[in-house]
Scaffold this motif. Structure first.
Motif, PDB file in Angstrom:
ATOM      1  N   ASN A  42       1.113  -7.818  -6.873  1.00 12.35           N
ATOM      2  CA  ASN A  42       0.248  -8.305  -5.809  1.00 12.35           C
ATOM      3  C   ASN A  42       1.022  -8.336  -4.495  1.00 12.35           C
ATOM      4  O   ASN A  42       2.202  -8.709  -4.476  1.00 12.35           O
ATOM      5  N   SER A  43       0.386  -7.960  -3.410  1.00 13.10           N
ATOM      6  CA  SER A  43       1.077  -7.868  -2.118  1.00 13.10           C
ATOM      7  C   SER A  43       1.544  -9.213  -1.582  1.00 13.10           C
ATOM      8  O   SER A  43       2.371  -9.253  -0.676  1.00 13.10           O
ATOM      9  N   THR A  44       1.071 -10.322  -2.147  1.00 11.52           N
ATOM     10  CA  THR A  44       1.555 -11.625  -1.699  1.00 11.52           C
ATOM     11  C   THR A  44       3.005 -11.866  -2.125  1.00 11.52           C
ATOM     12  O   THR A  44       3.640 -12.792  -1.641  1.00 11.52           O
ATOM     13  N   PHE A  45       3.539 -11.028  -3.020  1.00 13.80           N
ATOM     14  CA  PHE A  45       4.956 -11.130  -3.379  1.00 13.80           C
ATOM     15  C   PHE A  45       5.843 -10.645  -2.234  1.00 13.80           C
ATOM     16  O   PHE A  45       7.030 -10.938  -2.207  1.00 13.80           O
ATOM     17  N   LEU A  46       5.282  -9.892  -1.318  1.00 19.72           N
ATOM     18  CA  LEU A  46       6.030  -9.420  -0.145  1.00 19.72           C
ATOM     19  C   LEU A  46       6.085 -10.525   0.900  1.00 19.72           C
ATOM     20  O   LEU A  46       5.091 -11.218   1.123  1.00 19.72           O
ATOM     21  N   THR A  47       7.209 -10.659   1.559  1.00 18.55           N
ATOM     22  CA  THR A  47       7.260 -11.599   2.674  1.00 18.55           C
ATOM     23  C   THR A  47       6.468 -10.979   3.831  1.00 18.55           C
ATOM     24  O   THR A  47       6.311  -9.747   3.892  1.00 18.55           O
ATOM     25  N   SER A  59      -2.193  -9.621   1.177  1.00 18.05           N
ATOM     26  CA  SER A  59      -3.416 -10.346   0.853  1.00 18.05           C
ATOM     27  C   SER A  59      -3.464 -10.610  -0.642  1.00 18.05           C
ATOM     28  O   SER A  59      -2.980  -9.802  -1.441  1.00 18.05           O
ATOM     29  N   LYS A  60      -4.088 -11.724  -1.026  1.00 24.25           N
ATOM     30  CA  LYS A  60      -4.208 -12.028  -2.449  1.00 24.25           C
ATOM     31  C   LYS A  60      -5.104 -11.025  -3.171  1.00 24.25           C
ATOM     32  O   LYS A  60      -5.090 -10.953  -4.388  1.00 24.25           O
ATOM     33  N   GLU A  61      -5.847 -10.236  -2.413  1.00 23.07           N
ATOM     34  CA  GLU A  61      -6.738  -9.246  -3.023  1.00 23.07           C
ATOM     35  C   GLU A  61      -6.269  -7.811  -2.803  1.00 23.07           C
ATOM     36  O   GLU A  61      -7.058  -6.878  -2.862  1.00 23.07           O
ATOM     37  N   GLN A  62      -4.955  -7.633  -2.576  1.00 22.96           N
ATOM     38  CA  GLN A  62      -4.381  -6.293  -2.412  1.00 22.96           C
ATOM     39  C   GLN A  62      -3.175  -6.148  -3.331  1.00 22.96           C
ATOM     40  O   GLN A  62      -2.288  -6.991  -3.335  1.00 22.96           O
ATOM     41  N   GLY A  63      -3.166  -5.063  -4.083  1.00 26.79           N
ATOM     42  CA  GLY A  63      -2.022  -4.743  -4.930  1.00 26.79           C
ATOM     43  C   GLY A  63      -1.181  -3.671  -4.266  1.00 26.79           C
ATOM     44  O   GLY A  63      -1.638  -2.966  -3.360  1.00 26.79           O
ATOM     45  N   VAL A  64       0.047  -3.542  -4.726  1.00 22.65           N
ATOM     46  CA  VAL A  64       0.969  -2.513  -4.246  1.00 22.65           C
ATOM     47  C   VAL A  64       1.516  -1.795  -5.468  1.00 22.65           C
ATOM     48  O   VAL A  64       1.846  -2.437  -6.474  1.00 22.65           O
ATOM     49  N   ILE A 105      14.631   6.747  -1.480  1.00 18.73           N
ATOM     50  CA  ILE A 105      13.320   7.357  -1.239  1.00 18.73           C
ATOM     51  C   ILE A 105      12.367   6.713  -2.229  1.00 18.73           C
ATOM     52  O   ILE A 105      12.643   6.670  -3.425  1.00 18.73           O
ATOM     53  N   TYR A 106      11.254   6.202  -1.730  1.00 19.97           N
ATOM     54  CA  TYR A 106      10.247   5.649  -2.620  1.00 19.97           C
ATOM     55  C   TYR A 106       8.878   5.875  -2.006  1.00 19.97           C
ATOM     56  O   TYR A 106       8.742   6.216  -0.829  1.00 19.97           O
ATOM     57  N   TYR A 107       7.870   5.685  -2.832  1.00 19.60           N
ATOM     58  CA  TYR A 107       6.494   5.963  -2.450  1.00 19.60           C
ATOM     59  C   TYR A 107       5.682   4.710  -2.746  1.00 19.60           C
ATOM     60  O   TYR A 107       5.756   4.160  -3.847  1.00 19.60           O
ATOM     61  N   ILE A 108       4.921   4.262  -1.747  1.00 16.92           N
ATOM     62  CA  ILE A 108       4.134   3.045  -1.906  1.00 16.92           C
ATOM     63  C   ILE A 108       2.681   3.312  -1.541  1.00 16.92           C
ATOM     64  O   ILE A 108       2.380   4.136  -0.682  1.00 16.92           O
ATOM     65  N   ALA A 109       1.790   2.599  -2.233  1.00 25.32           N
ATOM     66  CA  ALA A 109       0.357   2.673  -1.949  1.00 25.32           C
ATOM     67  C   ALA A 109      -0.244   1.308  -2.257  1.00 25.32           C
ATOM     68  O   ALA A 109       0.308   0.530  -3.028  1.00 25.32           O
ATOM     69  N   GLN A 110      -1.393   1.043  -1.644  1.00 26.90           N
ATOM     70  CA  GLN A 110      -2.105  -0.203  -1.888  1.00 26.90           C
ATOM     71  C   GLN A 110      -3.460   0.088  -2.501  1.00 26.90           C
ATOM     72  O   GLN A 110      -4.003   1.189  -2.350  1.00 26.90           O
ATOM     73  N   TYR A 111      -4.004  -0.921  -3.160  1.00 25.90           N
ATOM     74  CA  TYR A 111      -5.322  -0.818  -3.786  1.00 25.90           C
ATOM     75  C   TYR A 111      -5.919  -2.229  -3.864  1.00 25.90           C
ATOM     76  O   TYR A 111      -5.197  -3.225  -3.859  1.00 25.90           O
ATOM     77  N   PRO A 112      -7.245  -2.326  -3.945  1.00 24.15           N
ATOM     78  CA  PRO A 112      -7.885  -3.641  -3.988  1.00 24.15           C
ATOM     79  C   PRO A 112      -7.767  -4.307  -5.363  1.00 24.15           C
ATOM     80  O   PRO A 112      -7.786  -3.641  -6.391  1.00 24.15           O
ATOM     81  N   VAL A 113      -7.628  -5.628  -5.342  1.00 23.72           N
ATOM     82  CA  VAL A 113      -7.608  -6.449  -6.562  1.00 23.72           C
ATOM     83  C   VAL A 113      -8.567  -7.618  -6.336  1.00 23.72           C
ATOM     84  O   VAL A 113      -8.148  -8.726  -6.030  1.00 23.72           O
ATOM     85  N   PRO A 114      -9.881  -7.373  -6.423  1.00 24.49           N
ATOM     86  CA  PRO A 114     -10.839  -8.426  -6.104  1.00 24.49           C
ATOM     87  C   PRO A 114     -10.970  -9.505  -7.175  1.00 24.49           C
ATOM     88  O   PRO A 114     -11.424 -10.609  -6.894  1.00 24.49           O
ATOM     89  N   GLN A 115     -10.564  -9.182  -8.414  1.00 20.04           N
ATOM     90  CA  GLN A 115     -10.699 -10.145  -9.503  1.00 20.04           C
ATOM     91  C   GLN A 115      -9.704  -9.808 -10.607  1.00 20.04           C
ATOM     92  O   GLN A 115      -9.147  -8.713 -10.622  1.00 20.04           O
ATOM     93  N   GLN A 116      -9.517 -10.738 -11.518  1.00 17.57           N
ATOM     94  CA  GLN A 116      -8.630 -10.479 -12.643  1.00 17.57           C
ATOM     95  C   GLN A 116      -9.269  -9.427 -13.533  1.00 17.57           C
ATOM     96  O   GLN A 116     -10.433  -9.546 -13.914  1.00 17.57           O
TER      97      GLN A 116
END
Length: 144
Positions: A42-47, A59-64, A105-116
Motif C-alpha cells: 500500500n502506498s501509505t508505507f511510503l513517506t 493514499s490508503k486506496e493506492q497500491g504500488v 534500476i527499478y520499475y514502479i507502477a500504481q493501481y487502485p485498492v478500493p477494498q480488501q
C-alpha cells in the motif's frame, strides 16, 4: 531521490524477512541468468517525501508494485508491463516507470485498492528478445 532508491530497493530485496506480512511479501522469479524481484504494498508505507520524489500518489486506496531485474547481481534494464485483475476479472493496466539512480534500476507502477480483496497480477519482463511472464495473487488491504 537517494532515499527513494534506498527505500524501494530495500523493500524489494529485504522484505522477505517479513514473510508473514501479507501486504509486503517479497517474491522473485529466476529465468536462466536473470532474476526478477517484485513486491507490492500500500502506498501509505511510503513517506510523503518519498512518494513525492517518485511522483506516486500516497493514499490508503493506492497500491504500488515494485520490480527490479538483475543479472549476476547487477541491475539490468528491461521492458516491464502488466495488469492487475480484481475478483470480477476487471483488468487494470499497470503503467510502469523506470527509475534509475546510483547504480539501481527499478520499475514502479500504481493501481487502485478500493477494498480488501485478492488481486491477480500478470507482469511481463522483456530483456532483449526474451519475454518472461510472472503471475501471482496477492491479498490487498486499503491502508489506515
Amino acid at each position: 531521490m537517494k532515499r527513494l532508491a534506498l527505500f524501494l530497493i530495500t523493500a524489494c530485496l529485504s522484505v522477505g524477512a517479513m514473510a508473514a506480512d501479507v501486504i509486503k511479501g517479497e517474491r522473485k522469479e529466476v529465468f536462466g541468468d536473470i532474476t526478477v524481484h517484485y513486491n507490492t504494498f500500500n502506498s501509505t508505507f511510503l513517506t510523503p517525501d518519498i512518494a513525492k520524489a517518485a511522483e506516486l500518489i500516497r493514499s490508503k486506496e493506492q497500491g504500488v508494485i515494485n520490480v527490479s531485474v538483475l543479472k549476476d547481481g547487477k541491475p539490468l534494464m528491461a521492458q516491464v508491463s502488466g495488469t492487475v485483475k480484481d475478483l470480477t476479472s476487471q483488468s487494470v493496466p499497470l503503467k510502469f516507470k523506470q527509475v534509475t539512480e546510483q547504480g539501481a534500476i527499478y520499475y514502479i507502477a500504481q493501481y487502485p485498492v478500493p477494498q480488501q480483496e485478492t488481486r491477480t497480477f500478470e507482469i511481463k519482463v522483456q530483456v532483449g528478445d526474451k519475454l518472461n511472464t510472472i503471475n501471482f495473487n496477492q491479498e490487498l488491504f486499503p491502508g489506515q
